[in-house]
Write an enzyme that holds these catalytic residues in place. Structure first.
Site, short mmCIF file in Angstrom:
data_model
loop_
_atom_site.label_atom_id
_atom_site.label_comp_id
_atom_site.label_asym_id
_atom_site.label_seq_id
_atom_site.Cartn_x
_atom_site.Cartn_y
_atom_site.Cartn_z
N ASP A 1 18.41 18.70 6.51
CA ASP A 1 18.42 20.15 6.35
C ASP A 1 18.19 20.41 4.84
O ASP A 1 18.33 19.49 4.03
CB ASP A 1 19.79 20.66 6.82
CG ASP A 1 20.11 22.05 6.31
OD1 ASP A 1 19.28 22.94 6.52
OD2 ASP A 1 21.19 22.24 5.71
N ASP B 1 19.11 23.84 2.73
CA ASP B 1 20.22 24.59 2.12
C ASP B 1 21.57 23.93 2.34
O ASP B 1 21.98 23.72 3.48
CB ASP B 1 20.29 26.00 2.73
CG ASP B 1 19.39 26.99 2.01
OD1 ASP B 1 18.90 26.65 0.93
OD2 ASP B 1 19.20 28.11 2.52
#
Length: 252
Positions: free
Chosen positions: A18, A20
């Site tokens: 991922d 963020d």
């Protein structure tokens, strides 16, 4: 377009990340230290990025040359997919649903909102995106103060939850997911268009292990489905530093 990436030591181990909260601070840019570490990691295992944002935002956060840094790049949860710098596939909500169903949703939404009275209403009630419709009862071009006020009003009066429930019964035949997020809106997208969507571009026979690193891994978070998926070994992280630490233990 020259591609200089060499084969990693363990190509059959895939590490998906991922963006963020995992590789960067939320909405921030990757640090030079983390960037250097990720470059080292590409020499050990096959690396893939799977973010919810669009590709321009991913480039902003990770590097303008992100497509040549990592073998797999998935933006918008994999609706836009690249391998070795080449486009693998692109999916849009309009081609998936078809114009007739799409207009059913849009027309119903406008009719529903025309009967809702709020303390204030502004503009842009429906935003059409590649992989979803974003619906905002107050309208997306409200001010910061109006946004905060709507959030408080919505907590008390349940404007968004009520609308979502109404849409669930109205469009039960379309197989849609409704996700309330942020302060003023909710997203509408086809079931399965979470981060697990990227797995269809990763052949089972090509990898012995698929690791996923993310921070929003609890139910309702956008990393939850891929973190829980049977094909992945999920790792919950709280910062880029923790991501690095786990990778060092696992892959070096």
């Amino acid at each position: 377009f020259f591609f200089f990436m060499s084969q990693p030591k363990n190509p059959r181990t895939l590490a998906l990340f991922d963006v963020d909260g995992t590789l960067t601070v939320p909405r921030g840019e990757i640090t030079s230290e983390m960037s250097a570490f990720m470059k080292t990691l590409t020499g050990q295992v096959t690396v893939g990025i799977v973010g919810g944002s669009d590709l321009p935002k991913q480039k902003e956060q990770l590097s303008s040359s992100v497509l040549s840094l990592y073998p797999y790049n998935f933006s918008q949860n994999g609706l836009v997919a690249y391998k070795d710098g080449e486009l693998l596939g692109e999916t849009t909500i309009n081609t998936f649903l078809g114009e007739e169903a799409l207009q059913r949703i849009i027309n119903w939404t406008l009719a529903y909102l025309s009967k809702v009275t709020l303390p204030v209403k502004r503009g842009t009630f429906i935003e059409f995106r590649t992989g979803m419709l974003n619906i905002s009862p107050i309208g997306r071009n409200c001010s910061r103060a109006e946004r905060d006020a709507f959030e408080a009003y919505d907590k008390e009066h349940g404007v968004r939850p009520a609308m979502v429930e109404a849409m669930k019964s109205e469009f039960a035949d379309l197989g849609l997911t409704f996700s309330i997020g942020g302060q003023i809106s909710f997203d509408v997208f086809p079931q399965g268009w979470d981060k697990t969507y990227c797995l269809k571009y990763l052949p089972v026979e090509d990898f012995d292990e698929v690791h996923f690193f993310g921070d929003k891994t609890d139910k309702g978070g956008n990393d939850y489905e891929i973190y829980e998926h049977e094909r992945t070994v999920g790792h919950k992280v709280t910062s880029p530093d923790e991501t690095r630490k786990i990778c060092e233990e696992l892959f070096f």
